[in-house]
Design a protein around this motif. Structure first.
Motif, PDB file in Angstrom:
ATOM      1  N   GLN A   7       0.793  -1.238   0.000  1.00 48.28           N
ATOM      2  CA  GLN A   7       0.000   0.000   0.000  1.00 48.28           C
ATOM      3  C   GLN A   7       0.828   1.292   0.000  1.00 48.28           C
ATOM      4  N   GLY A   8       2.131   1.175   0.208  1.00 47.98           N
ATOM      5  CA  GLY A   8       2.994   2.352   0.112  1.00 47.98           C
ATOM      6  C   GLY A   8       2.937   3.267   1.328  1.00 47.98           C
ATOM      7  N   VAL A   9       3.720   4.359   1.282  1.00 49.39           N
ATOM      8  CA  VAL A   9       3.818   5.253   2.436  1.00 49.39           C
ATOM      9  C   VAL A   9       3.375   6.680   2.104  1.00 49.39           C
ATOM     10  N   LYS A  10       2.727   6.843   0.964  1.00 52.63           N
ATOM     11  CA  LYS A  10       2.278   8.182   0.573  1.00 52.63           C
ATOM     12  C   LYS A  10       1.358   8.749   1.653  1.00 52.63           C
ATOM     13  N   GLY A  11       1.741   9.905   2.190  1.00 50.34           N
ATOM     14  CA  GLY A  11       0.927  10.542   3.226  1.00 50.34           C
ATOM     15  C   GLY A  11       1.139   9.985   4.622  1.00 50.34           C
ATOM     16  N   MET A  12       1.962   8.941   4.736  1.00 52.59           N
ATOM     17  CA  MET A  12       2.229   8.376   6.065  1.00 52.59           C
ATOM     18  C   MET A  12       3.034   9.372   6.881  1.00 52.59           C
ATOM     19  N   LYS A  13       2.670   9.540   8.144  1.00 54.64           N
ATOM     20  CA  LYS A  13       3.399  10.470   9.009  1.00 54.64           C
ATOM     21  C   LYS A  13       4.424   9.694   9.824  1.00 54.64           C
ATOM     22  N   ILE A  14       5.694  10.025   9.600  1.00 55.64           N
ATOM     23  CA  ILE A  14       6.781   9.324  10.291  1.00 55.64           C
ATOM     24  C   ILE A  14       7.420  10.266  11.308  1.00 55.64           C
ATOM     25  N   GLY A  15       7.452   9.832  12.550  1.00 53.48           N
ATOM     26  CA  GLY A  15       8.039  10.645  13.617  1.00 53.48           C
ATOM     27  C   GLY A  15       9.522  10.377  13.780  1.00 53.48           C
ATOM     28  N   LEU A  16      10.268  11.463  14.010  1.00 53.92           N
ATOM     29  CA  LEU A  16      11.696  11.331  14.312  1.00 53.92           C
ATOM     30  C   LEU A  16      11.898  11.790  15.758  1.00 53.92           C
ATOM     31  N   PRO A  17      12.026  10.846  16.698  1.00 58.32           N
ATOM     32  CA  PRO A  17      12.201  11.264  18.101  1.00 58.32           C
ATOM     33  C   PRO A  17      13.583  11.895  18.279  1.00 58.32           C
ATOM     34  N   LYS A  18      13.588  13.148  18.689  1.00 59.89           N
ATOM     35  CA  LYS A  18      14.861  13.896  18.703  1.00 59.89           C
ATOM     36  C   LYS A  18      15.860  13.279  19.685  1.00 59.89           C
ATOM     37  N   GLU A  19      15.375  12.598  20.727  1.00 63.67           N
ATOM     38  CA  GLU A  19      16.282  11.990  21.705  1.00 63.67           C
ATOM     39  C   GLU A  19      17.062  10.811  21.129  1.00 63.67           C
ATOM     40  N   TYR A  20      16.669  10.327  19.944  1.00 60.08           N
ATOM     41  CA  TYR A  20      17.355   9.183  19.351  1.00 60.08           C
ATOM     42  C   TYR A  20      18.445   9.615  18.374  1.00 60.08           C
ATOM     43  N   PHE A  21      18.458  10.902  18.048  1.00 61.64           N
ATOM     44  CA  PHE A  21      19.479  11.377  17.100  1.00 61.64           C
ATOM     45  C   PHE A  21      20.480  12.224  17.865  1.00 61.64           C
ATOM     46  N   ILE A  22      21.300  11.514  18.632  1.00 61.15           N
ATOM     47  CA  ILE A  22      22.177  12.165  19.606  1.00 61.15           C
ATOM     48  C   ILE A  22      23.576  12.349  19.037  1.00 61.15           C
ATOM     49  N   ASP A  23      24.369  13.142  19.747  1.00 63.27           N
ATOM     50  CA  ASP A  23      25.726  13.438  19.282  1.00 63.27           C
ATOM     51  C   ASP A  23      26.612  12.197  19.214  1.00 63.27           C
ATOM     52  N   GLY A  24      26.398  11.276  20.114  1.00 58.54           N
ATOM     53  CA  GLY A  24      27.256  10.093  20.173  1.00 58.54           C
ATOM     54  C   GLY A  24      27.002   9.060  19.079  1.00 58.54           C
ATOM     55  N   LEU A  25      26.028   9.333  18.226  1.00 57.83           N
ATOM     56  CA  LEU A  25      25.683   8.384  17.174  1.00 57.83           C
ATOM     57  C   LEU A  25      26.858   8.219  16.206  1.00 57.83           C
ATOM     58  N   ASP A  26      27.156   6.976  15.868  1.00 64.49           N
ATOM     59  CA  ASP A  26      28.214   6.681  14.911  1.00 64.49           C
ATOM     60  C   ASP A  26      27.921   7.402  13.594  1.00 64.49           C
ATOM     61  N   PRO A  27      28.945   8.058  12.980  1.00 65.12           N
ATOM     62  CA  PRO A  27      28.691   8.826  11.746  1.00 65.12           C
ATOM     63  C   PRO A  27      28.119   7.973  10.609  1.00 65.12           C
ATOM     64  N   ASP A  28      28.540   6.704  10.513  1.00 66.05           N
ATOM     65  CA  ASP A  28      27.992   5.826   9.466  1.00 66.05           C
ATOM     66  C   ASP A  28      26.513   5.545   9.709  1.00 66.05           C
ATOM     67  N   VAL A  29      26.150   5.392  10.976  1.00 64.37           N
ATOM     68  CA  VAL A  29      24.744   5.152  11.327  1.00 64.37           C
ATOM     69  C   VAL A  29      23.929   6.400  10.991  1.00 64.37           C
ATOM     70  N   GLN A  30      24.466   7.568  11.371  1.00 66.97           N
ATOM     71  CA  GLN A  30      23.789   8.833  11.073  1.00 66.97           C
ATOM     72  C   GLN A  30      23.552   8.986   9.568  1.00 66.97           C
ATOM     73  N   LYS A  31      24.591   8.649   8.790  1.00 68.80           N
ATOM     74  CA  LYS A  31      24.507   8.766   7.335  1.00 68.80           C
ATOM     75  C   LYS A  31      23.400   7.861   6.784  1.00 68.80           C
ATOM     76  N   ALA A  32      23.350   6.631   7.299  1.00 64.67           N
ATOM     77  CA  ALA A  32      22.323   5.683   6.844  1.00 64.67           C
ATOM     78  C   ALA A  32      20.921   6.187   7.197  1.00 64.67           C
ATOM     79  N   MET A  33      20.785   6.802   8.375  1.00 61.40           N
ATOM     80  CA  MET A  33      19.475   7.331   8.777  1.00 61.40           C
ATOM     81  C   MET A  33      19.072   8.504   7.866  1.00 61.40           C
ATOM     82  N   ASP A  34      20.028   9.383   7.579  1.00 54.96           N
ATOM     83  CA  ASP A  34      19.742  10.526   6.699  1.00 54.96           C
ATOM     84  C   ASP A  34      19.286  10.042   5.323  1.00 54.96           C
TER      85      ASP A  34
END
Lengths: 484, 95
Positions: free
Chosen positions: A253-280
């Protein structure tokens, strides 16, 4: 395509079309297990004779026209699931010779569909660990880099899927034990909502958090497995009596119009740069597919690990009191009853299990019960409320599964607290009792898989599977094969 | 947080565990670090918050009281470390 590379849906089509028999598929996987097991160590027990007998029976069933999605499919399950007549150790010396008198409901459901059991998979002892290093049967190695951990506690369940030793597997997840190894081994892993799948016959670690789920090559397989194991079980009074949706039907059914939340507490400074890149990159992919992003907050995230290590250890100390050498399991030579309990437990349990029993016993002991255990249960309420509030505005949440890719074997073994903190993004979901899935979303510079976590509302497995499927269709991460 | 070897010995007794002197030292340090870390929960005001023991909002789960066969004596005793007839054998409880 070779047999060992096939997914459930691909193998099902080949079985149904009579291009391949279940005996051929089972033989191919058993040969693969023999070939790579010395490097990977995914299994505690391999059951070739039973597997081939079950495959023959499945072939008869298919010949008679009864070919369900899992009929004849060779699977393996974590050694935490009781299997009647087949040794079940839970990764512990204390159950080294334990032959269960009955089977777990989740496994019975797969077996009744005609699935073939290849064997029982390696895990952290009593599911207590994030690296598989606490198994009494050797450490499972990551098929992408055998100097790295596969994750845990369902490390064998993830490694065997990545190493093509089983088409799909079952694991359990108390604080991330399906999602974290799935992320580290580059497969799909889903922790259903608490109560979605029966826990009957699953050796208990922390009963208010434990949940059974599948680990698979792709999202379509994950939907097939979940549909087969979900549902109310009269033998588990905490399993919930709500209808099981046809998860496979809503994938496209796809994700058109789906609302996806990004919890700000999960995108922290200590995140591995490769992990951050994959998330972006994943966020960009979803934007292209028509999803909308909303920044949300789960303000009590930082307290989840502390809450978990009080609640889980308290429940563990109570659950593991049954290993006393009386009715089953290891019994030590001893003078008198008390000495027998103490010696049997001390000889049978490994270090991490003892440590968690000790912390849990301390948290429940006289004078500390309110300050630790009840306090943690209250903070659990706050964490659950965070999710309820945040889900008022979004359909699903997107986060990393783990702050780093798989770490080296031995790296965290002497620092339990550092090991515990590697589950920082998966633990809150268990405390809130909701569902989440890990799926392949990239690779580190060193070539290790990185997983993306989609968190759903309680009983919202359909939404995360749909979102996961859309992502998978738009990317090719899940197609890459471990080099082993 | 300071956890002494005596604290470890007390908890081990409650948990029916026997630890070596090395394990006691190790656990004292590690438990101190872990319990020190969980102290952070004290930062939160939880006055009036209802504790959660279970994530699914359900009360009791009832079923009809119908007798069904159980696994039976032989299966139940099959894993017994020591048995005599239909009993599990344990060391003397009362001398």
């Amino acid at each position: 395509m070779t047999i060992i590379d096939m997914t459930i849906h691909e193998l099902h089509a080949a079985l149904k079309g009579k291009q391949i028999s279940s005996v051929e598929a089972t033989t191919a996987l058993l040969e693969r297990i023999t070939a790579v097991e010395p490097q990977v160590g995914s299994f505690i027990t391999v059951t070739p004779e039973q597997a081939l007998a079950a495959a023959k029976a499945a072939d008869h069933r298919i010949a008679s026209g009864d070919c369900q999605l899992l009929t004849g499919i060779p699977l393996a399950i974590k050694d935490i699931f009781l299997t009647e007549g087949i040794r079940t150790t839970c990764g512990s010396r204390i159950l080294e010779n334990f032959i269960p008198p009955y089977s777990a409901t989740s496994w019975e459901k797969l077996r009744d569909c005609g699935a073939v059991l290849l064997g029982k998979l390696n895990q952290d002892e009593f599911a207590m660990g994030s690296s598989n290093e606490s198994s009494a049967y050797g450490t499972t190695r990551n098929p992408w880099d055998t100097t790295c951990i596969p994750g845990g506690s369902s490390g064998g369940s993830a490694a065997s899927v990545a190493a093509r030793q089983a088409v799909a597997t079952l694991g359990t997840d108390t604080g991330g034990s399906i999602r974290q190894p799935a992320s580290h081994c580059g497969c799909v892993g889903l922790k259903p909502t608490y109560g979605r799948v029966s826990r009957y016959g699953v050796i208990a670690y922390a009963s208010s958090l434990d949940q059974v789920g599948p680990l698979t090559r792709d999202v379509a397989d994950c939907a097939i497995m979940l549909e087969a194991i979900a549902g109310h079980d009269p033998k588990d009074s905490t399993s919930v009596d709500t209808p099981v949706p046809n998860y496979s039907a809503s994938l496209t059914q796809g994700v058109k119009g789906m609302k996806i939340g990004l919890p700000k507490e999960y995108f922290i400074d200590g995140l591995d740069p490769d992990v951050q890149k994959a998330m972006d990159a994943a966020i960009d992919t979803y934007r292209r597919l028509g999803a909308e992003f909303v920044e949300i907050s789960l303000p009590n995230t930082d307290y989840a690990v502390a809450t978990y290590y009080l609640i889980a250890t308290a429940e563990a100390s109570s659950n593991l009191a049954r290993y006393d050498g009386v009715r089953f399991g290891h019994r030590a030579e001893a003078d008198g009853l008390l000495d027998m309990y103490t010696k049997s437990r001390s000889e049978g349990f490994g270090s991490e299990v003892k440590r968690r029993i000790m912390i849990g016993t301390y948290a429940l002991s006289s004078g500390y019960y309110d300050a630790y255990y009840v306090k943690a249960q209250k903070v659990r309420t706050l964490i659950m409320n965070d999710f309820v509030k945040a889900f008022a505005d979004v359909d699903v949440m997107l986060t990393p599964v783990a702050p780093t890719p798989a770490f080296k074997i031995g790296e965290k073994i002497n620092d339990p607290l550092q090991m515990y903190l590697s589950d920082i993004f998966t633990i809150p979901v268990n405390l809130a009792g909701t569902c989440a899935m890990s799926l392949p979303a990239g690779f580190s510079a060193a070539g290790l898989p990185i997983g993306l976590q989609l968190i759903g509302k309680p009983f919202g497995e359909e939404s995360i599977l749909r979102a996961g499927y859309a992502f998978e269709q738009a990317t090719e991460w899940h197609i890459r094969k471990a080099t082993i | 947080m300071k956890i002494t070897v005596a604290d470890v010995e007390h908890v081990a007794r409650l948990a029916r565990l026997e630890l070596t002197p090395g394990e006691k030292e190790l656990f004292a340090g590690q438990m101190g670090a872990i319990l020190g870390y969980v102290e952070k929960l004290k930062e939160l005001d939880t006055e009036g918050i209802v504790p959660t023991s279970h994530a699914v909002p359900m009360e009791n789960s009832f079923r009809e009281d119908i007798a069904r066969p159980s696994i039976g004596l032989e299966k139940a005793l099959a894993n017994a470390p020591s048995r005599a007839g239909s009993f599990f054998v344990v060391p003397n409880v009362i001398e």
